[in-house]
Design an enzyme around this catalytic site. Structure first.
Site, PDB file in Angstrom:
ATOM      1  N   PRO A   2      53.516  50.911  75.147  1.00 32.97           N
ATOM      2  CA  PRO A   2      52.261  50.249  75.182  1.00 32.97           C
ATOM      3  C   PRO A   2      51.597  50.192  76.507  1.00 32.97           C
ATOM      4  O   PRO A   2      51.853  49.308  77.294  1.00 32.97           O
ATOM      5  CB  PRO A   2      52.646  48.849  74.823  1.00 32.97           C
ATOM      6  CG  PRO A   2      54.063  48.719  75.218  1.00 32.97           C
ATOM      7  CD  PRO A   2      54.571  50.064  75.469  1.00 32.97           C
ATOM      8  N   GLU A   3      50.708  51.074  76.721  1.00 32.96           N
ATOM      9  CA  GLU A   3      49.654  50.786  77.676  1.00 32.96           C
ATOM     10  C   GLU A   3      48.419  50.853  76.806  1.00 32.96           C
ATOM     11  O   GLU A   3      48.542  50.984  75.588  1.00 32.96           O
ATOM     12  CB  GLU A   3      49.646  51.820  78.810  1.00 32.96           C
ATOM     13  CG  GLU A   3      50.901  51.717  79.674  1.00 32.96           C
ATOM     14  CD  GLU A   3      50.858  52.521  80.960  1.00 32.96           C
ATOM     15  OE1 GLU A   3      49.767  52.641  81.550  1.00 32.96           O
ATOM     16  OE2 GLU A   3      51.904  53.026  81.370  1.00 32.96           O
ATOM     17  N   HIS A  97      66.610  47.229  63.934  1.00 27.35           N
ATOM     18  CA  HIS A  97      65.648  46.399  64.671  1.00 27.35           C
ATOM     19  C   HIS A  97      64.318  46.217  63.965  1.00 27.35           C
ATOM     20  O   HIS A  97      63.281  46.071  64.600  1.00 27.35           O
ATOM     21  CB  HIS A  97      65.413  46.961  66.073  1.00 27.35           C
ATOM     22  CG  HIS A  97      66.679  47.173  66.841  1.00 27.35           C
ATOM     23  ND1 HIS A  97      67.466  46.130  67.286  1.00 27.35           N
ATOM     24  CD2 HIS A  97      67.312  48.304  67.200  1.00 27.35           C
ATOM     25  CE1 HIS A  97      68.512  46.621  67.908  1.00 27.35           C
ATOM     26  NE2 HIS A  97      68.450  47.936  67.868  1.00 27.35           N
ATOM     27  N   ARG A 121      64.050  46.163  71.864  1.00 28.62           N
ATOM     28  CA  ARG A 121      64.344  45.312  73.031  1.00 28.62           C
ATOM     29  C   ARG A 121      63.834  43.886  72.881  1.00 28.62           C
ATOM     30  O   ARG A 121      64.191  43.023  73.665  1.00 28.62           O
ATOM     31  CB  ARG A 121      63.755  45.954  74.299  1.00 28.62           C
ATOM     32  CG  ARG A 121      64.604  47.106  74.788  1.00 28.62           C
ATOM     33  CD  ARG A 121      63.952  47.783  75.963  1.00 28.62           C
ATOM     34  NE  ARG A 121      64.233  47.098  77.221  1.00 28.62           N
ATOM     35  CZ  ARG A 121      63.844  47.548  78.399  1.00 28.62           C
ATOM     36  NH1 ARG A 121      63.145  48.660  78.483  1.00 28.62           N
ATOM     37  NH2 ARG A 121      64.130  46.893  79.483  1.00 28.62           N
TER      38      ARG A 121
END
Length: 281
Positions: A2-3, A97, A121
């Site tokens: 994510p940018e 996840h 994460r």
DNA sequence: TGACACCTGGGT
DNA sequence: ACCCAGGTGTCA
């Protein structure tokens, strides 16, 4: 991940598929990915259960899903957050996840697959909000202008306020929203600016160049990824096409494509920083 | 304003 | 076994 370009890509795909769909059910497998904003008594209510998708918003790297009754779900992707749209209900990619599932239906009542929040994460998170107004007045208020929208004057004023290294300033989402480690390094390289320069010491010419470069870079990167994906969303996929054009990011020790000088690296604001000591000073 | 913490996975 | 990672919130 994510940018701004990755976030915008996700936003566009969701906007193309979600509006009009009904959230028939929400299944939370890991409660701690939902941040408690204290606005809803039940978790499923905050996660848009029973709502009909209306619009998808983005500011900088952050996203928000809005449903017709006004509820909003704000989304921070963190480092590994993914929104997977599985229209046929079959999993795409890894099954691990996966923290939240939204079961979707079309207006006519037929199944429309599901939306999945996956985040290995868990640096990302989902924040239930009661309105777009709350989103802007409270949650996105602290963000600086979006990197694609910021005016030259605003950028100038904001860079001028601090003596931090310009690289560090660009990463500060309160100054300008949407730039992360990759595009900070790439942008400074294209603008021929040494990342360690105190941002208040940049000349008018340099800032003008940086302003132009940031917009070009981020919009190019957004378009480069936009076409790869169709039925599902995976920020990892489609990233390759732009990676090929990295001039300095991840190239420490390699030679600069422009002048052959060895790319240097150091740490600024806790982040690895790469630059060409010859082209950038 | 910087150092650290929060997590897991992938590469060497 | 170790180092690194596209982010951000909190602490002194």
């Amino acid at each position: 991940m994510p940018e701004l370009p990755e976030a915008e890509r996700i936003r566009r795909i969701l906007e193309a598929h979600l509006p009009g769909l009904l959230v028939e059910d929400v299944h939370v497998r890991r409660a701690d990915v939902v941040r408690d904003s204290g606005m809803y008594s039940s978790r499923r209510e905050g996660l848009l259960h029973g709502g009909r998708f209306l619009a998808m918003h983005r500011h900088g790297k952050r996203l928000a899903l809005e449903v017709e009754d006004g509820r909003v779900l704000e989304i921070g992707l963190g480092m590994t957050g993914q929104l997977l749209l599985e229209k046929n209900g079959r999993p795409t990619g890894k099954l691990s996840h996966r923290h939240v599932y939204w079961r979707l239906r079309y207006r006519n009542g037929s199944p429309a697959g599901r939306l999945v929040w996956r985040d290995p994460r868990r640096f990302g998170g989902l924040t239930p909000l009661t309105s777009i107004r709350t989103l802007h007045k409270e949650y996105w208020r602290r963000l600086g202008p979006d990197a694609l929208e910021i005016s030259l004057h605003e950028l100038q004023t904001r860079l001028d306020k601090t003596k931090r290294a310009v690289k560090t300033t660009l990463l500060d989402q309160q100054v300008i929203a949407g730039i992360g480690n990759i595009y900070a390094d790439e942008g400074l390289h294209r603008a021929k600016i040494d990342p360690r320069t105190p941002s208040a010491r940049l000349g008018a010419q340099e800032i003008r160049s940086l302003h132009r470069v940031i917009k070009t870079l981020l919009s190019q990167a957004t378009e480069a990824g936009g076409s790869t994906i169709r039925d599902f969303i995976d920020p990892m996929v489609g990233e390759g096409s732009f990676q090929a054009s990295h001039a300095v990011y991840g190239r420490s020790g390699a030679s600069c494509h422009t002048c052959g000088t060895t790319i240097e690296s150091c740490s600024l604001g806790g982040r690895t920083t790469n630059w060409c000591p010859c082209c950038q000073h």
